[in-house]
Each structure stands twice: as C-alpha cells, then as structure tokens.
Design a protein around this motif. Structure first.
Motif, PDB file in Angstrom:
ATOM      1  N   GLU A  53      65.688  54.232  45.750  1.00  0.00           N
ATOM      2  CA  GLU A  53      64.707  54.908  46.251  1.00  0.00           C
ATOM      3  C   GLU A  53      64.140  56.135  45.439  1.00  0.00           C
ATOM      4  N   LEU A  54      64.988  56.230  44.314  1.00  0.00           N
ATOM      5  CA  LEU A  54      64.739  57.412  43.168  1.00  0.00           C
ATOM      6  C   LEU A  54      63.233  57.219  42.543  1.00  0.00           C
ATOM      7  N   ASN A  55      63.286  56.058  42.089  1.00  0.00           N
ATOM      8  CA  ASN A  55      61.808  55.665  41.352  1.00  0.00           C
ATOM      9  C   ASN A  55      61.858  56.851  40.107  1.00  0.00           C
ATOM     10  N   ILE A  56      62.890  56.760  39.213  1.00  0.00           N
ATOM     11  CA  ILE A  56      62.804  57.545  38.095  1.00  0.00           C
ATOM     12  C   ILE A  56      61.863  57.320  37.065  1.00  0.00           C
ATOM     13  N   LYS A  57      61.827  55.781  36.894  1.00  0.00           N
ATOM     14  CA  LYS A  57      61.055  55.205  35.743  1.00  0.00           C
ATOM     15  C   LYS A  57      59.560  55.805  36.038  1.00  0.00           C
ATOM     16  N   GLU A  58      59.146  55.785  37.051  1.00  0.00           N
ATOM     17  CA  GLU A  58      57.790  56.189  37.455  1.00  0.00           C
ATOM     18  C   GLU A  58      57.410  57.738  37.535  1.00  0.00           C
ATOM     19  N   ARG A  59      58.422  58.386  38.040  1.00  0.00           N
ATOM     20  CA  ARG A  59      58.409  59.848  38.411  1.00  0.00           C
ATOM     21  C   ARG A  59      58.432  60.550  37.153  1.00  0.00           C
ATOM     22  N   ILE A  60      59.240  59.956  36.177  1.00  0.00           N
ATOM     23  CA  ILE A  60      59.550  60.952  34.994  1.00  0.00           C
ATOM     24  C   ILE A  60      58.327  60.882  34.184  1.00  0.00           C
ATOM     25  N   LYS A  61      57.369  60.159  34.382  1.00  0.00           N
ATOM     26  CA  LYS A  61      56.074  60.161  33.510  1.00  0.00           C
ATOM     27  C   LYS A  61      55.222  61.752  33.788  1.00  0.00           C
ATOM     28  N   ASN A  62      55.260  61.959  35.088  1.00  0.00           N
ATOM     29  CA  ASN A  62      54.461  62.952  35.318  1.00  0.00           C
ATOM     30  C   ASN A  62      55.213  64.421  35.680  1.00  0.00           C
ATOM     31  N   GLU A  63      56.475  64.368  35.840  1.00  0.00           N
ATOM     32  CA  GLU A  63      57.344  65.235  36.543  1.00  0.00           C
ATOM     33  C   GLU A  63      58.640  65.681  35.621  1.00  0.00           C
ATOM     34  N   VAL A  64      59.100  66.671  35.580  1.00  0.00           N
ATOM     35  CA  VAL A  64      60.310  67.109  35.003  1.00  0.00           C
ATOM     36  C   VAL A  64      61.651  66.546  35.785  1.00  0.00           C
ATOM     37  N   VAL A  65      62.532  65.974  35.186  1.00  0.00           N
ATOM     38  CA  VAL A  65      63.615  65.485  35.815  1.00  0.00           C
ATOM     39  C   VAL A  65      64.833  66.227  35.446  1.00  0.00           C
ATOM     40  N   VAL A  66      65.576  66.973  36.491  1.00  0.00           N
ATOM     41  CA  VAL A  66      66.777  67.655  36.344  1.00  0.00           C
ATOM     42  C   VAL A  66      67.805  66.875  36.940  1.00  0.00           C
ATOM     43  N   VAL A  67      68.903  66.725  36.255  1.00  0.00           N
ATOM     44  CA  VAL A  67      70.075  65.945  37.105  1.00  0.00           C
ATOM     45  C   VAL A  67      71.311  67.021  36.821  1.00  0.00           C
ATOM     46  N   THR A  68      71.822  67.355  38.114  1.00  0.00           N
ATOM     47  CA  THR A  68      73.043  68.321  38.031  1.00  0.00           C
ATOM     48  C   THR A  68      74.293  67.407  38.372  1.00  0.00           C
ATOM     49  N   ASP A  69      75.750  67.912  38.207  1.00  0.00           N
ATOM     50  CA  ASP A  69      76.719  67.182  38.670  1.00  0.00           C
ATOM     51  C   ASP A  69      76.837  68.110  40.072  1.00  0.00           C
ATOM     52  N   LEU A  70      77.934  67.700  40.856  1.00  0.00           N
ATOM     53  CA  LEU A  70      78.363  68.331  42.078  1.00  0.00           C
ATOM     54  C   LEU A  70      78.443  69.722  42.123  1.00  0.00           C
ATOM     55  N   SER A  71      78.786  70.442  41.040  1.00  0.00           N
ATOM     56  CA  SER A  71      78.924  71.940  40.948  1.00  0.00           C
ATOM     57  C   SER A  71      77.796  72.484  40.375  1.00  0.00           C
ATOM     58  N   LEU A  72      76.536  71.643  40.433  1.00  0.00           N
ATOM     59  CA  LEU A  72      75.275  71.966  40.064  1.00  0.00           C
ATOM     60  C   LEU A  72      74.963  72.349  38.693  1.00  0.00           C
ATOM     61  N   ARG A  73      75.892  72.089  37.860  1.00  0.00           N
ATOM     62  CA  ARG A  73      75.847  72.370  36.479  1.00  0.00           C
ATOM     63  C   ARG A  73      74.668  71.349  35.865  1.00  0.00           C
ATOM     64  N   ILE A  74      73.832  71.659  34.987  1.00  0.00           N
ATOM     65  CA  ILE A  74      72.876  70.616  34.711  1.00  0.00           C
ATOM     66  C   ILE A  74      73.473  69.897  33.678  1.00  0.00           C
ATOM     67  N   VAL A  75      73.295  68.455  33.811  1.00  0.00           N
ATOM     68  CA  VAL A  75      73.692  67.524  32.888  1.00  0.00           C
ATOM     69  C   VAL A  75      72.531  66.492  32.099  1.00  0.00           C
ATOM     70  N   PHE A  76      71.493  67.054  32.657  1.00  0.00           N
ATOM     71  CA  PHE A  76      70.217  66.377  31.949  1.00  0.00           C
ATOM     72  C   PHE A  76      69.080  66.991  32.304  1.00  0.00           C
ATOM     73  N   ALA A  77      68.048  67.047  31.579  1.00  0.00           N
ATOM     74  CA  ALA A  77      66.831  67.600  31.749  1.00  0.00           C
ATOM     75  C   ALA A  77      65.945  66.878  31.034  1.00  0.00           C
ATOM     76  N   SER A  78      64.803  66.103  31.491  1.00  0.00           N
ATOM     77  CA  SER A  78      63.733  65.475  30.520  1.00  0.00           C
ATOM     78  C   SER A  78      63.181  66.456  29.718  1.00  0.00           C
TER      79      SER A  78
END
Length: 166
Positions: A53-78
């Motif tokens: 349901e995440l649809n990352i492959k399509e959404r990353i084309k037009n949006e910034v993707v930010v992934v955090t761990d459970l303590s909300l530390r950023i582990v990835f930003a497009s």
C-alpha cells in the motif's frame, strides 16, 4: 546538382547548448531517483516491509520521501529534500523532523501528529516548516507506520511536498 555550403551543414548537425543543459538535468534527476529507490529498497529488504500500500516507486517521483525509525530519527530522505528544504540528506540523517519546525509551526497540528504517531495511525497535515535559510514553506505531509511482513511496525514513512496552494 545543388551545392551545399559549410554553414548549412554545421547548422543542421548542431544542437543548441540549452538542449544539452536540459538533458543533463534530466539525466541527473533520473540518476538521483534510481539511487533513492535503491536506498529505500535496501531498508525495505532489511526490515522485510510489506510495501503493497505504500506505492513508494510512484510517489518518490513527485514527493520527498522521509523514513524514520521508531524513535523518529531520520534514516532516509530522498534527494528532493535538498530542493524543498535546502538540507542535503547527510545533514538530516539521525535527526528528527522537529528540525524543520519553528515559531510559526502550529502546536495544535504538532499535538495531533504526536497523537497519531503514538496510536500508530496514518495522518495527513500541512505544516509551516522551515528551510535551512530560515524561510518558511507549507509542507503537506502524508505519513504512515510501516509494518514488516510479520505485522510488526518497524518505521514511519512520510511523503512530503511543498503545498503551493496555501
């Protein structure tokens, strides 16, 4: 037989320099997108995300993707994070999204986001965030908890874009 002069041949076989600039930018963006997808796939594979349901492959084309761990530390930003905020990914890794907030960021909205995170439910909000240069921008955030295939939450993912309509 028609004679051909050197100027004719040169003109027909040349490409305006501006076209090369556009092409270079396009190739650069495609490369960044490919690198971003590889990084997200590495995280996804490592934590066995259920990505249906995440649809990352399509959404990353037009949006910034930010992934955090459970303590909300950023582990990835497009790579789009630089254009939107002025920060490079390396500058924000290990920090929390709180770094983008400031005096004009709505406390009410932040409380609602904190509650959604605590309940581990998706949320959508538009916040007044701050760029590296201190200027504000409207950031539309669509965020979800990310579960592995065993049904256990491993990260949060946010799809963000500047809201130009606000």
């Amino acid at each position: 037989m028609k004679s051909v002069n050197a100027e004719d041949v040169t003109w027909r076989n040349s490409v305006p320099i501006m076209a090369w600039d556009f092409h270079y930018e396009y190739v650069k963006e495609l490369k960044a997108l490919t690198v971003d997808l590889e990084k997200v796939n590495q995280i996804s594979n490592r934590f066995t995300w259920d990505e249906k349901e995440l649809n990352i492959k399509e959404r990353i084309k037009n949006e910034v993707v930010v992934v955090t761990d459970l303590s909300l530390r950023i582990v990835f930003a497009s790579s789009g994070i630089k254009k939107m905020t002025g920060y490079r990914e390396e500058e924000i890794l290990g920090k929390t999204p709180k770094m983008f907030q400031g005096p004009e960021t709505s406390e009410k909205d932040l409380d609602e986001i904190r509650e959604a995170l605590k309940l581990r439910i998706p949320f959508e909000k538009t916040l007044d965030n701050y760029r590296k240069n201190g200027k504000t921008y409207k950031c539309k955030i669509n965020a979800f908890p990310v579960y592995n295939q065993k049904g256990k939450i491993s990260h949060f993912i946010a799809f963000e874009k500047q809201d130009l309509s606000a």
